[in-house]
Structure formats: C-alpha cells, structure tokens
Design a protein around this motif. Structure first.
Motif, short mmCIF file in Angstrom:
data_model
loop_
_atom_site.label_atom_id
_atom_site.label_comp_id
_atom_site.label_asym_id
_atom_site.label_seq_id
_atom_site.Cartn_x
_atom_site.Cartn_y
_atom_site.Cartn_z
N VAL A 76 0.87 -1.18 0.00
CA VAL A 76 0.00 0.00 0.00
C VAL A 76 0.90 1.22 0.00
O VAL A 76 1.73 1.39 0.90
CB VAL A 76 -0.95 -0.01 1.22
N PRO A 77 0.76 2.08 -0.99
CA PRO A 77 1.63 3.25 -1.07
C PRO A 77 1.54 4.12 0.19
O PRO A 77 0.48 4.21 0.82
CB PRO A 77 1.10 4.01 -2.29
N ARG A 127 -10.27 -0.22 2.79
CA ARG A 127 -10.46 0.58 3.99
C ARG A 127 -9.94 -0.20 5.19
O ARG A 127 -9.80 -1.42 5.13
CB ARG A 127 -11.92 0.96 4.18
N PRO A 128 -9.66 0.51 6.29
CA PRO A 128 -9.25 -0.20 7.49
C PRO A 128 -10.35 -1.19 7.89
O PRO A 128 -11.54 -0.87 7.79
CB PRO A 128 -9.11 0.91 8.54
N GLU A 149 -9.78 -4.17 4.65
CA GLU A 149 -10.79 -4.97 3.97
C GLU A 149 -11.06 -4.35 2.61
O GLU A 149 -10.88 -3.15 2.42
CB GLU A 149 -12.06 -5.10 4.80
N PHE A 150 -11.46 -5.20 1.68
CA PHE A 150 -11.78 -4.77 0.34
C PHE A 150 -13.28 -4.89 0.17
O PHE A 150 -13.84 -5.97 0.33
CB PHE A 150 -11.05 -5.64 -0.69
N VAL A 151 -13.93 -3.79 -0.13
CA VAL A 151 -15.38 -3.76 -0.26
C VAL A 151 -15.74 -3.57 -1.72
O VAL A 151 -15.34 -2.57 -2.33
CB VAL A 151 -15.98 -2.62 0.59
N VAL A 152 -16.46 -4.54 -2.28
CA VAL A 152 -16.88 -4.45 -3.67
C VAL A 152 -18.22 -3.71 -3.71
O VAL A 152 -19.17 -4.10 -3.03
CB VAL A 152 -17.01 -5.85 -4.30
N LEU A 210 -5.29 6.72 5.24
CA LEU A 210 -6.16 5.79 5.96
C LEU A 210 -5.74 5.57 7.41
O LEU A 210 -6.43 4.88 8.15
CB LEU A 210 -6.20 4.44 5.23
N GLY A 211 -4.60 6.12 7.81
CA GLY A 211 -4.12 5.94 9.17
C GLY A 211 -3.65 4.51 9.44
O GLY A 211 -3.77 4.01 10.55
#
Length: 85
Positions: free
Chosen positions: A15-16, A43-44, A32-35, A23-24
C-alpha cells in the motif's frame, strides 16, 4: 498520477505511503476490500464487535434533558442554579 502498486506472485501488494497515511494504517493493521458495483474500495478493517457494547446500560436511562442536568449536578456535588435564568 494516482498511487499504484504491483501485485506480487503471492498476490501481495504494498500500500503506497500516501494511501497508508490517508487511511491511518500502520504495520500489522488489517484492511478490507469492499466491492461496490464496478468499483472496489480498500479501507481499514472494522471490528466485528462494537467496543462500546460493554457499556450499554452503564448509565441510568433519562427521559428529559432536565433529568440529565440534575444527574450531572449530583455527580459534581453542585447546588441547583437559581431560577433567575
């Protein structure tokens, strides 16, 4: 140019820094990846349990604002304000 990363042979990405700061995120944090339709959001990760659940019912239930004010005064040992307000 938008921040980007390359997927490793193990499916891992870095993650850059710009995104981590936004995102802290720190070492060891989960994401988590939200589709959502045709886009995917990173997002965290959210906790499965609300950390405040254990405090539900810790305070008495109030029906009016005045009850809350009187309860706070009793905690502070304040004397009731004069009726001149």
């Amino acid at each position: 140019m938008a921040p980007s990363s390359t997927i490793s042979s193990k499916g891992q990405i870095t993650v850059p820094l710009e995104v981590r700061l936004r995102l802290g995120l720190r070492k060891g944090d989960r994401v988590e990846f939200v589709v959502d339709g045709d886009r995917t959001v990173i997002r965290p990760a959210r906790l499965e349990v609300n950390p405040f659940d254990e405090f539900i019912g810790a305070l008495p239930a109030f029906e009016t604002r005045e009850e809350v004010i009187e309860w706070v005064r009793s905690l502070r040992d304040d004397e009731p304000e004069s009726a001149s307000r």
